[in-house]
Design a protein around this motif. Structure first.
Motif, PDB file in Angstrom:
ATOM      1  N   GLN A 197       0.848  -1.184   0.000  1.00 19.15           N
ATOM      2  CA  GLN A 197       0.000   0.000   0.000  1.00 19.15           C
ATOM      3  C   GLN A 197       0.892   1.245   0.000  1.00 19.15           C
ATOM      4  OE1 GLN A 197      -2.654   0.178   3.312  1.00 19.15           O
ATOM      5  NE2 GLN A 197      -3.566   2.125   2.686  1.00 19.15           N
ATOM      6  N   VAL A 198       0.614   2.143  -0.921  1.00 14.70           N
ATOM      7  CA  VAL A 198       1.412   3.356  -1.017  1.00 14.70           C
ATOM      8  C   VAL A 198       0.943   4.360   0.032  1.00 14.70           C
ATOM      9  CG1 VAL A 198       2.073   5.272  -2.492  1.00 14.70           C
ATOM     10  CG2 VAL A 198       1.786   2.994  -3.473  1.00 14.70           C
ATOM     11  N   GLN A 199       1.896   4.923   0.746  1.00 11.90           N
ATOM     12  CA  GLN A 199       1.577   5.959   1.732  1.00 11.90           C
ATOM     13  C   GLN A 199       2.508   7.148   1.556  1.00 11.90           C
ATOM     14  OE1 GLN A 199       1.702   3.942   5.628  1.00 11.90           O
ATOM     15  NE2 GLN A 199      -0.501   4.308   5.748  1.00 11.90           N
ATOM     16  N   LEU A 200       1.951   8.324   1.702  1.00 15.17           N
ATOM     17  CA  LEU A 200       2.723   9.553   1.702  1.00 15.17           C
ATOM     18  C   LEU A 200       2.462  10.252   3.032  1.00 15.17           C
ATOM     19  CD1 LEU A 200       1.924  10.902  -1.881  1.00 15.17           C
ATOM     20  CD2 LEU A 200       3.957   9.682  -1.141  1.00 15.17           C
ATOM     21  N   VAL A 201       3.521  10.544   3.751  1.00 13.66           N
ATOM     22  CA  VAL A 201       3.380  11.165   5.060  1.00 13.66           C
ATOM     23  C   VAL A 201       4.119  12.500   5.054  1.00 13.66           C
ATOM     24  CG1 VAL A 201       3.796  10.956   7.534  1.00 13.66           C
ATOM     25  CG2 VAL A 201       3.203   8.928   6.187  1.00 13.66           C
ATOM     26  N   GLU A 202       3.341  13.573   5.211  1.00 11.54           N
ATOM     27  CA  GLU A 202       3.923  14.919   5.212  1.00 11.54           C
ATOM     28  C   GLU A 202       4.196  15.382   6.629  1.00 11.54           C
ATOM     29  OE1 GLU A 202       0.752  15.783   1.708  1.00 11.54           O
ATOM     30  OE2 GLU A 202       0.494  14.977   3.719  1.00 11.54           O
ATOM     31  N   SER A 203       5.171  16.258   6.772  1.00 15.66           N
ATOM     32  CA  SER A 203       5.470  16.864   8.061  1.00 15.66           C
ATOM     33  C   SER A 203       6.140  18.210   7.827  1.00 15.66           C
ATOM     34  CB  SER A 203       6.374  15.958   8.898  1.00 15.66           C
ATOM     35  OG  SER A 203       7.603  15.721   8.228  1.00 15.66           O
ATOM     36  N   GLY A 204       6.190  19.016   8.888  1.00 12.23           N
ATOM     37  CA  GLY A 204       6.915  20.271   8.811  1.00 12.23           C
ATOM     38  C   GLY A 204       6.059  21.520   8.731  1.00 12.23           C
ATOM     39  N   GLY A 205       4.758  21.356   8.634  1.00 16.27           N
ATOM     40  CA  GLY A 205       3.905  22.533   8.587  1.00 16.27           C
ATOM     41  C   GLY A 205       3.843  23.221   9.935  1.00 16.27           C
ATOM     42  N   GLY A 206       3.233  24.404   9.954  1.00 19.71           N
ATOM     43  CA  GLY A 206       3.110  25.138  11.203  1.00 19.71           C
ATOM     44  C   GLY A 206       2.788  26.588  10.973  1.00 19.71           C
ATOM     45  N   LEU A 207       2.981  27.361  12.026  1.00 18.37           N
ATOM     46  CA  LEU A 207       2.709  28.792  12.005  1.00 18.37           C
ATOM     47  C   LEU A 207       4.027  29.545  11.970  1.00 18.37           C
ATOM     48  CD1 LEU A 207       0.794  31.252  12.386  1.00 18.37           C
ATOM     49  CD2 LEU A 207       1.009  30.877  14.852  1.00 18.37           C
ATOM     50  N   VAL A 208       4.125  30.509  11.070  1.00 21.16           N
ATOM     51  CA  VAL A 208       5.352  31.294  10.938  1.00 21.16           C
ATOM     52  C   VAL A 208       4.977  32.720  10.588  1.00 21.16           C
ATOM     53  CG1 VAL A 208       5.645  30.722   8.495  1.00 21.16           C
ATOM     54  CG2 VAL A 208       7.647  31.326   9.864  1.00 21.16           C
ATOM     55  N   GLN A 209       5.814  33.661  10.975  1.00 18.50           N
ATOM     56  CA  GLN A 209       5.577  35.063  10.618  1.00 18.50           C
ATOM     57  C   GLN A 209       6.007  35.329   9.179  1.00 18.50           C
ATOM     58  OE1 GLN A 209       7.578  37.471  13.595  1.00 18.50           O
ATOM     59  NE2 GLN A 209       5.671  37.662  14.756  1.00 18.50           N
ATOM     60  N   ALA A 210       5.408  36.326   8.590  1.00 16.76           N
ATOM     61  CA  ALA A 210       5.787  36.724   7.234  1.00 16.76           C
ATOM     62  C   ALA A 210       7.279  37.008   7.172  1.00 16.76           C
ATOM     63  CB  ALA A 210       4.999  37.953   6.816  1.00 16.76           C
ATOM     64  N   GLY A 211       7.911  36.523   6.108  1.00 15.73           N
ATOM     65  CA  GLY A 211       9.351  36.661   5.964  1.00 15.73           C
ATOM     66  C   GLY A 211      10.127  35.470   6.498  1.00 15.73           C
ATOM     67  N   GLY A 212       9.446  34.607   7.219  1.00 17.72           N
ATOM     68  CA  GLY A 212      10.103  33.449   7.807  1.00 17.72           C
ATOM     69  C   GLY A 212      10.209  32.281   6.846  1.00 17.72           C
ATOM     70  N   SER A 213      10.668  31.159   7.381  1.00 19.98           N
ATOM     71  CA  SER A 213      10.908  29.966   6.575  1.00 19.98           C
ATOM     72  C   SER A 213      10.319  28.735   7.236  1.00 19.98           C
ATOM     73  CB  SER A 213      12.419  29.742   6.389  1.00 19.98           C
ATOM     74  OG  SER A 213      13.015  30.821   5.710  1.00 19.98           O
ATOM     75  N   LEU A 214       9.973  27.786   6.406  1.00 19.67           N
ATOM     76  CA  LEU A 214       9.552  26.464   6.852  1.00 19.67           C
ATOM     77  C   LEU A 214      10.080  25.436   5.859  1.00 19.67           C
ATOM     78  CD1 LEU A 214       5.779  26.799   7.892  1.00 19.67           C
ATOM     79  CD2 LEU A 214       7.691  26.253   9.396  1.00 19.67           C
ATOM     80  N   ARG A 215      10.272  24.224   6.338  1.00 24.42           N
ATOM     81  CA  ARG A 215      10.680  23.130   5.466  1.00 24.42           C
ATOM     82  C   ARG A 215       9.700  21.982   5.614  1.00 24.42           C
ATOM     83  NH1 ARG A 215      15.499  18.779   5.928  1.00 24.42           N
ATOM     84  NH2 ARG A 215      16.065  18.592   3.722  1.00 24.42           N
ATOM     85  N   LEU A 216       9.048  21.645   4.526  1.00 26.69           N
ATOM     86  CA  LEU A 216       8.121  20.523   4.510  1.00 26.69           C
ATOM     87  C   LEU A 216       8.841  19.265   4.032  1.00 26.69           C
ATOM     88  CD1 LEU A 216       4.958  22.167   2.898  1.00 26.69           C
ATOM     89  CD2 LEU A 216       5.668  22.149   5.303  1.00 26.69           C
ATOM     90  N   SER A 217       8.434  18.137   4.571  1.00 28.45           N
ATOM     91  CA  SER A 217       8.964  16.847   4.142  1.00 28.45           C
ATOM     92  C   SER A 217       7.803  15.928   3.787  1.00 28.45           C
ATOM     93  CB  SER A 217       9.787  16.195   5.255  1.00 28.45           C
ATOM     94  OG  SER A 217      10.883  16.990   5.623  1.00 28.45           O
TER      95      SER A 217
END
Length: 115
Positions: free
Chosen positions: A1-21
């Motif tokens: 069974q194929v599964q895709l699991v995302e992580s890394g989201g959240g709350l950030v201020q404008a101008g900031g950075s996030l990394r999703l996996s």
């Protein structure tokens, strides 16, 4: 069974950075891995794509701010998001296209950018 699991989201201020996996399991032959996003009241839209060759495509709205990368050995795709704007707020979905042509989706991860 194929599964895709995302992580890394959240709350950030404008101008900031996030990394999703997004880690894919249960599949051996992947043609491309993609990120889409959907803001409230909007249709799901393409964000970025990376092929097994390493070739990438970006939506114009994120070009120069977001970077998609991939670890083929781990079947994992990343989305580095810099200089985030409030309009980047959305649920971000990981997707992959198998060599068979079949398309699979993750469950989504929320990204919220405050002004």
């Amino acid at each position: 069974q194929v599964q895709l699991v995302e992580s890394g989201g959240g709350l950030v201020q404008a101008g900031g950075s996030l990394r999703l996996s997004c880690a894919a399991s249960g599949i051996l032959s992947i043609d491309a891995m993609l990120w889409y996003r959907q803001a409230p009241g909007n249709e799901r839209e393409f964000v970025a794509r990376i092929f097994s060759s390493g070739r990438t495509n970006y939506a114009a709205s994120v070009e120069g701010r977001f970077t998609i990368s991939r670890d083929n050995a781990k079947n994992t795709v990343y989305l580095q998001m810099n200089s985030l704007k409030p309009e980047d707020t959305a649920v971000y979905y990981c997707s992959l296209v198998a060599r068979s042509g079949r398309n699979y989706w993750g469950q989504g991860t929320q990204v919220t950018v405050s002004s």
